[in-house]
Write a protein that holds these residues in place. Structure first.
Motif, PDB file in Angstrom:
ATOM      1  N   CYS A 106       0.826  -1.214   0.000  1.00  0.00           N
ATOM      2  CA  CYS A 106       0.000   0.000   0.000  1.00  0.00           C
ATOM      3  C   CYS A 106       0.859   1.262   0.000  1.00  0.00           C
ATOM      4  O   CYS A 106       0.569   2.207  -0.732  1.00  0.00           O
ATOM      5  CB  CYS A 106      -0.963  -0.012   1.184  1.00  0.00           C
ATOM      6  N   GLU A 107       1.925   1.262   0.775  1.00  0.00           N
ATOM      7  CA  GLU A 107       2.777   2.448   0.828  1.00  0.00           C
ATOM      8  C   GLU A 107       3.509   2.666  -0.498  1.00  0.00           C
ATOM      9  O   GLU A 107       3.581   3.788  -1.005  1.00  0.00           O
ATOM     10  CB  GLU A 107       3.794   2.312   1.970  1.00  0.00           C
TER      11      GLU A 107
ATOM     12  N   GLU B  96       1.118   3.984  -3.081  1.00  0.00           N
ATOM     13  CA  GLU B  96       0.804   5.397  -2.912  1.00  0.00           C
ATOM     14  C   GLU B  96       1.914   6.289  -3.475  1.00  0.00           C
ATOM     15  O   GLU B  96       1.651   7.244  -4.193  1.00  0.00           O
ATOM     16  CB  GLU B  96       0.606   5.686  -1.417  1.00  0.00           C
ATOM     17  N   LYS B  97       3.164   5.919  -3.154  1.00  0.00           N
ATOM     18  CA  LYS B  97       4.294   6.724  -3.614  1.00  0.00           C
ATOM     19  C   LYS B  97       4.436   6.690  -5.135  1.00  0.00           C
ATOM     20  O   LYS B  97       4.752   7.692  -5.760  1.00  0.00           O
ATOM     21  CB  LYS B  97       5.587   6.202  -2.979  1.00  0.00           C
TER      22      LYS B  97
END
Lengths: 110, 110
Positions: B39-40, B43-44
């Motif tokens: 997820c991180e 997002e990036k």
DNA sequence: CATATATTTGGCATTATAGCCAAGTATTAA
DNA sequence: TTAATACTTGGCTATAATGCCAAATATATG
């Protein structure tokens, strides 16, 4: 990913893409011995000379090799020696993968 | 190129191919800070999560990262730190290319 | 159990790569 | 000038890589 970051990784990817082909890796490896003409590289690789020429133009476009015409032949040279440090790491990755596989098969036997 | 040599460079090329994409390079760079969940990273990067997941599976297939599921999230880690030595060389290639361009334009002016 | 969240997988359209052949260019030699 | 050699470029087909959407899976939570 903002535009600046994208540009940074695009530029890096272009160089790595240039290396991401067995024949081009082989070429780089052969060039570590010193300059070679297209004809010699072609013979060793065993593909059409036009194919090898295109591989070389990709490496050149990435700034990895440079060329010099002498008579009717064109000699290619490695521009940046640090490319060699790649191979050591690649081999480390391959060895690590092999090791993992052995461990896996061992674990399954018990 | 004989079969054995071909196998050698095919194996190497597979690993380099796994790195030959801006998003995957960005992922590797982010993972140098430590493990990150999908997820991180998603997002990036700013792409679809399914796309990022596929990028991660390519890196994993090459033995460059490993994953660990904790709860509903999956955390990815760099398997082999030497991948970092790549970036130094890549930057050297880029700088060298930039330098050459400056030299070229200077030569034309005279 | 129903629902929500995180992730992966399948499928598909789009684009990029690879490699061969044929044709073009450049240089050397007869 | 003609011919030969070395190389590059254009064009074409085949294959692979990319990225999104939709659907499937897994885990946690009400």
């Amino acid at each position: 990913m903002d535009a600046k970051t994208k540009a940074k990784y695009d530029a890096r990817a272009k160089i790595i893409k240039a290396l991401a082909h067995p024949s081009r890796l082989y070429i780089v490896d052969m060039l570590t011995e010193g300059e070679k003409c297209v004809c010699e590289l072609t013979e060793k690789i065993g593909a059409d000379m036009s194919t090898v020429s295109k591989h070389l133009s990709i490496l050149k476009g990435a700034g990895l090799v440079s060329d010099e015409k002498r008579g009717t032949q064109v000699y290619y040279t490695l521009s940046i020696p640090c490319v060699l440090t790649f191979f050591g790491c690649i081999e480390a990755v391959l060895k690590d993968s092999a090791l993992r596989q052995v461990e896996m098969s061992g674990a399954c036997r018990r």
